[in-house]
Design a protein around this motif. Sequence first.
Motif, PDB file in Angstrom:
ATOM      1  N   LEU A  44       0.827  -1.210   0.000  1.00  0.00           N
ATOM      2  CA  LEU A  44       0.000   0.000   0.000  1.00  0.00           C
ATOM      3  C   LEU A  44       0.860   1.259   0.000  1.00  0.00           C
ATOM      4  CD1 LEU A  44      -2.638  -1.217   2.598  1.00  0.00           C
ATOM      5  CD2 LEU A  44      -2.988  -0.994   0.125  1.00  0.00           C
ATOM      6  N   GLY A  45       2.034   1.164   0.599  1.00  0.00           N
ATOM      7  CA  GLY A  45       2.936   2.309   0.621  1.00  0.00           C
ATOM      8  C   GLY A  45       3.767   2.452  -0.632  1.00  0.00           C
ATOM      9  N   GLY A  46       3.670   1.486  -1.537  1.00  0.00           N
ATOM     10  CA  GLY A  46       4.387   1.571  -2.801  1.00  0.00           C
ATOM     11  C   GLY A  46       5.774   0.969  -2.777  1.00  0.00           C
ATOM     12  N   ASN A  47       6.085   0.154  -1.771  1.00  0.00           N
ATOM     13  CA  ASN A  47       7.409  -0.461  -1.665  1.00  0.00           C
ATOM     14  C   ASN A  47       7.325  -1.904  -2.156  1.00  0.00           C
ATOM     15  OD1 ASN A  47       9.909  -1.551  -0.902  1.00  0.00           O
ATOM     16  ND2 ASN A  47      10.064  -0.152   0.854  1.00  0.00           N
ATOM     17  N   ALA A  48       7.523  -2.097  -3.450  1.00  0.00           N
ATOM     18  CA  ALA A  48       7.334  -3.410  -4.059  1.00  0.00           C
ATOM     19  C   ALA A  48       8.346  -4.439  -3.570  1.00  0.00           C
ATOM     20  CB  ALA A  48       7.408  -3.291  -5.578  1.00  0.00           C
ATOM     21  N   LEU A  49       9.583  -4.030  -3.359  1.00  0.00           N
ATOM     22  CA  LEU A  49      10.620  -4.971  -2.953  1.00  0.00           C
ATOM     23  C   LEU A  49      10.319  -5.569  -1.586  1.00  0.00           C
ATOM     24  CD1 LEU A  49      13.307  -6.359  -3.476  1.00  0.00           C
ATOM     25  CD2 LEU A  49      14.472  -4.357  -2.513  1.00  0.00           C
ATOM     26  N   ALA A 176     -10.228   9.867   0.206  1.00  0.00           N
ATOM     27  CA  ALA A 176     -10.029  10.387   1.562  1.00  0.00           C
ATOM     28  C   ALA A 176      -9.392   9.336   2.465  1.00  0.00           C
ATOM     29  CB  ALA A 176     -11.361  10.852   2.142  1.00  0.00           C
ATOM     30  N   THR A 177      -9.828   8.105   2.339  1.00  0.00           N
ATOM     31  CA  THR A 177      -9.283   7.041   3.179  1.00  0.00           C
ATOM     32  C   THR A 177      -7.819   6.781   2.865  1.00  0.00           C
ATOM     33  OG1 THR A 177     -11.430   5.975   3.464  1.00  0.00           O
ATOM     34  CG2 THR A 177      -9.486   4.594   3.775  1.00  0.00           C
ATOM     35  N   ALA A 178      -7.501   6.637   1.584  1.00  0.00           N
ATOM     36  CA  ALA A 178      -6.109   6.393   1.198  1.00  0.00           C
ATOM     37  C   ALA A 178      -5.216   7.556   1.607  1.00  0.00           C
ATOM     38  CB  ALA A 178      -6.014   6.152  -0.304  1.00  0.00           C
ATOM     39  N   SER A 179      -5.730   8.769   1.478  1.00  0.00           N
ATOM     40  CA  SER A 179      -4.967   9.955   1.853  1.00  0.00           C
ATOM     41  C   SER A 179      -4.716   9.988   3.357  1.00  0.00           C
ATOM     42  CB  SER A 179      -5.721  11.213   1.421  1.00  0.00           C
ATOM     43  OG  SER A 179      -5.039  12.378   1.834  1.00  0.00           O
ATOM     44  N   ASP A 180      -5.749   9.719   4.140  1.00  0.00           N
ATOM     45  CA  ASP A 180      -5.609   9.741   5.600  1.00  0.00           C
ATOM     46  C   ASP A 180      -4.587   8.715   6.084  1.00  0.00           C
ATOM     47  OD1 ASP A 180      -7.471  11.745   5.781  1.00  0.00           O
ATOM     48  OD2 ASP A 180      -9.130  10.437   6.391  1.00  0.00           O
ATOM     49  N   GLN A 181      -4.508   7.584   5.397  1.00  0.00           N
ATOM     50  CA  GLN A 181      -3.572   6.531   5.796  1.00  0.00           C
ATOM     51  C   GLN A 181      -2.168   6.748   5.230  1.00  0.00           C
ATOM     52  OE1 GLN A 181      -4.403   4.096   8.024  1.00  0.00           O
ATOM     53  NE2 GLN A 181      -6.320   5.275   8.147  1.00  0.00           N
ATOM     54  N   GLY A 182      -2.032   7.674   4.282  1.00  0.00           N
ATOM     55  CA  GLY A 182      -0.738   7.881   3.652  1.00  0.00           C
ATOM     56  C   GLY A 182      -0.337   6.730   2.753  1.00  0.00           C
ATOM     57  N   TRP A 183      -1.322   6.050   2.170  1.00  0.00           N
ATOM     58  CA  TRP A 183      -1.072   4.902   1.298  1.00  0.00           C
ATOM     59  C   TRP A 183      -0.916   5.378  -0.148  1.00  0.00           C
ATOM     60  CZ3 TRP A 183      -5.491   1.523   3.712  1.00  0.00           C
ATOM     61  CH2 TRP A 183      -5.016   0.960   4.916  1.00  0.00           C
ATOM     62  N   ARG A 184       0.307   5.528  -0.591  1.00  0.00           N
ATOM     63  CA  ARG A 184       0.597   6.112  -1.896  1.00  0.00           C
ATOM     64  C   ARG A 184      -0.035   5.343  -3.061  1.00  0.00           C
ATOM     65  NH1 ARG A 184       5.436   9.424  -2.399  1.00  0.00           N
ATOM     66  NH2 ARG A 184       6.121  10.077  -0.334  1.00  0.00           N
ATOM     67  N   ARG A 185       0.112   4.018  -3.043  1.00  0.00           N
ATOM     68  CA  ARG A 185      -0.322   3.251  -4.204  1.00  0.00           C
ATOM     69  C   ARG A 185      -1.828   3.381  -4.456  1.00  0.00           C
ATOM     70  NH1 ARG A 185       2.430  -0.842  -6.776  1.00  0.00           N
ATOM     71  NH2 ARG A 185       3.797  -1.160  -4.964  1.00  0.00           N
ATOM     72  N   PRO A 186      -2.689   3.067  -3.484  1.00  0.00           N
ATOM     73  CA  PRO A 186      -4.117   3.236  -3.751  1.00  0.00           C
ATOM     74  C   PRO A 186      -4.523   4.689  -3.943  1.00  0.00           C
ATOM     75  CG  PRO A 186      -3.746   2.612  -1.457  1.00  0.00           C
ATOM     76  CD  PRO A 186      -2.443   2.446  -2.166  1.00  0.00           C
ATOM     77  N   LEU A 187      -3.846   5.620  -3.265  1.00  0.00           N
ATOM     78  CA  LEU A 187      -4.208   7.024  -3.434  1.00  0.00           C
ATOM     79  C   LEU A 187      -3.992   7.476  -4.877  1.00  0.00           C
ATOM     80  CD1 LEU A 187      -5.177   9.706  -2.370  1.00  0.00           C
ATOM     81  CD2 LEU A 187      -2.867  10.162  -1.502  1.00  0.00           C
ATOM     82  N   LEU A 188      -2.856   7.121  -5.439  1.00  0.00           N
ATOM     83  CA  LEU A 188      -2.598   7.481  -6.837  1.00  0.00           C
ATOM     84  C   LEU A 188      -3.627   6.838  -7.762  1.00  0.00           C
ATOM     85  CD1 LEU A 188       1.295   7.289  -7.036  1.00  0.00           C
ATOM     86  CD2 LEU A 188      -0.121   9.312  -7.497  1.00  0.00           C
ATOM     87  N   ALA A 189      -3.969   5.596  -7.486  1.00  0.00           N
ATOM     88  CA  ALA A 189      -4.927   4.893  -8.345  1.00  0.00           C
ATOM     89  C   ALA A 189      -6.302   5.546  -8.294  1.00  0.00           C
ATOM     90  CB  ALA A 189      -5.016   3.431  -7.920  1.00  0.00           C
ATOM     91  N   TRP A 190      -6.766   5.853  -7.093  1.00  0.00           N
ATOM     92  CA  TRP A 190      -8.096   6.449  -6.973  1.00  0.00           C
ATOM     93  C   TRP A 190      -8.124   7.884  -7.490  1.00  0.00           C
ATOM     94  CZ3 TRP A 190     -12.405   3.859  -6.301  1.00  0.00           C
ATOM     95  CH2 TRP A 190     -12.338   2.580  -5.747  1.00  0.00           C
ATOM     96  N   LEU A 191      -7.061   8.634  -7.261  1.00  0.00           N
ATOM     97  CA  LEU A 191      -7.003   9.982  -7.839  1.00  0.00           C
ATOM     98  C   LEU A 191      -6.996   9.915  -9.352  1.00  0.00           C
ATOM     99  CD1 LEU A 191      -4.419  11.769  -5.490  1.00  0.00           C
ATOM    100  CD2 LEU A 191      -6.839  12.355  -5.763  1.00  0.00           C
ATOM    101  N   GLY A 192      -6.353   8.902  -9.909  1.00  0.00           N
ATOM    102  CA  GLY A 192      -6.344   8.747 -11.357  1.00  0.00           C
ATOM    103  C   GLY A 192      -7.741   8.546 -11.914  1.00  0.00           C
ATOM    104  N   VAL A 193      -8.556   7.792 -11.207  1.00  0.00           N
ATOM    105  CA  VAL A 193      -9.945   7.605 -11.629  1.00  0.00           C
ATOM    106  C   VAL A 193     -10.707   8.917 -11.538  1.00  0.00           C
ATOM    107  CG1 VAL A 193     -12.112   6.407 -11.155  1.00  0.00           C
ATOM    108  CG2 VAL A 193      -9.953   5.172 -10.976  1.00  0.00           C
ATOM    109  N   ALA A 215       1.109  14.596  -8.686  1.00  0.00           N
ATOM    110  CA  ALA A 215       2.520  14.921  -8.888  1.00  0.00           C
ATOM    111  C   ALA A 215       3.265  14.994  -7.563  1.00  0.00           C
ATOM    112  CB  ALA A 215       2.651  16.241  -9.646  1.00  0.00           C
ATOM    113  N   ILE A 216       2.615  15.540  -6.553  1.00  0.00           N
ATOM    114  CA  ILE A 216       3.237  15.613  -5.221  1.00  0.00           C
ATOM    115  C   ILE A 216       3.474  14.213  -4.669  1.00  0.00           C
ATOM    116  CG2 ILE A 216       2.777  16.202  -2.809  1.00  0.00           C
ATOM    117  CD1 ILE A 216       3.712  18.570  -4.349  1.00  0.00           C
ATOM    118  N   ILE A 217       2.489  13.355  -4.814  1.00  0.00           N
ATOM    119  CA  ILE A 217       2.595  11.998  -4.287  1.00  0.00           C
ATOM    120  C   ILE A 217       3.706  11.219  -4.998  1.00  0.00           C
ATOM    121  CG2 ILE A 217       1.358   9.811  -3.980  1.00  0.00           C
ATOM    122  CD1 ILE A 217      -1.245  11.570  -4.071  1.00  0.00           C
TER     123      ILE A 217
END
Length: 223
Positions: A44-49, A176-193, A215-217
């Motif tokens: 969720l934080g975008g750290n694939a490794l 709002a949920t992804a943003s509040d949690q600081g979860w980059r991956r879902p936040l970018l995906a939902w903002l994209g929609v 862009a900030i994320i």
Amino acid sequence: MRKLNATLSVLAMTALAACSSGPPVPDWKMNAQSSVERFQSAYLGGNALVEQTEFRRARSQVAGTGKLELVARIELLRCAARVASLAFEDCAGFDALQADATDANRAYAAYLAGKAQPADVALLPEAQRAVAGAASDTAAASAVAAIKDPLSQLVAAGVLLRSGRATPELLDTAVATASDQGWRRPLLAWLGVQRLRAEQAGDAQAAQHIARRMAIIEQPLAP
């Protein structure tokens, strides 16, 4: 020992549930629980490794029991995090184990794929039942908003989007949920929609605002 998030509590093995007094808890149970939490957080934080490393560790710990149904559940935990992040791909790891999965596991897999049937609703994790049984898209969005666990909420929202049932209110909730949690991956995906829908509606100002947020994320993490 902490419980898994509410979204997956019904699917999570008893081994991953809260410990009580009694015989010592086997190391594999505690190790698997810890790795599950870490791979979910990393993804969720975008750290694939880190996600890949911790997922393999969790799966290995459970595989050591030889219980195929438990390994299938670990695969579902991973696929659920992907649905929450709008990564709509086949749950191949679970599919390979489907013959040895429980009815509840199969029902949840169908739900994640946006293919749940009415008979599956009662077998789903409790947090998802109201969403799956909602009679309208508006009612489903309200049911998502009522879910308390953040990951549970995003999983439900992802299922609705995958099923073509996402309302503007649902998108607002997910962002709002992804943003509040600081979860980059879902936040970018939902903002994209959201940005795509703004562009389709001809709302250039809203689309540009969303693009600036994205862009900030996407800026590299500080060293």
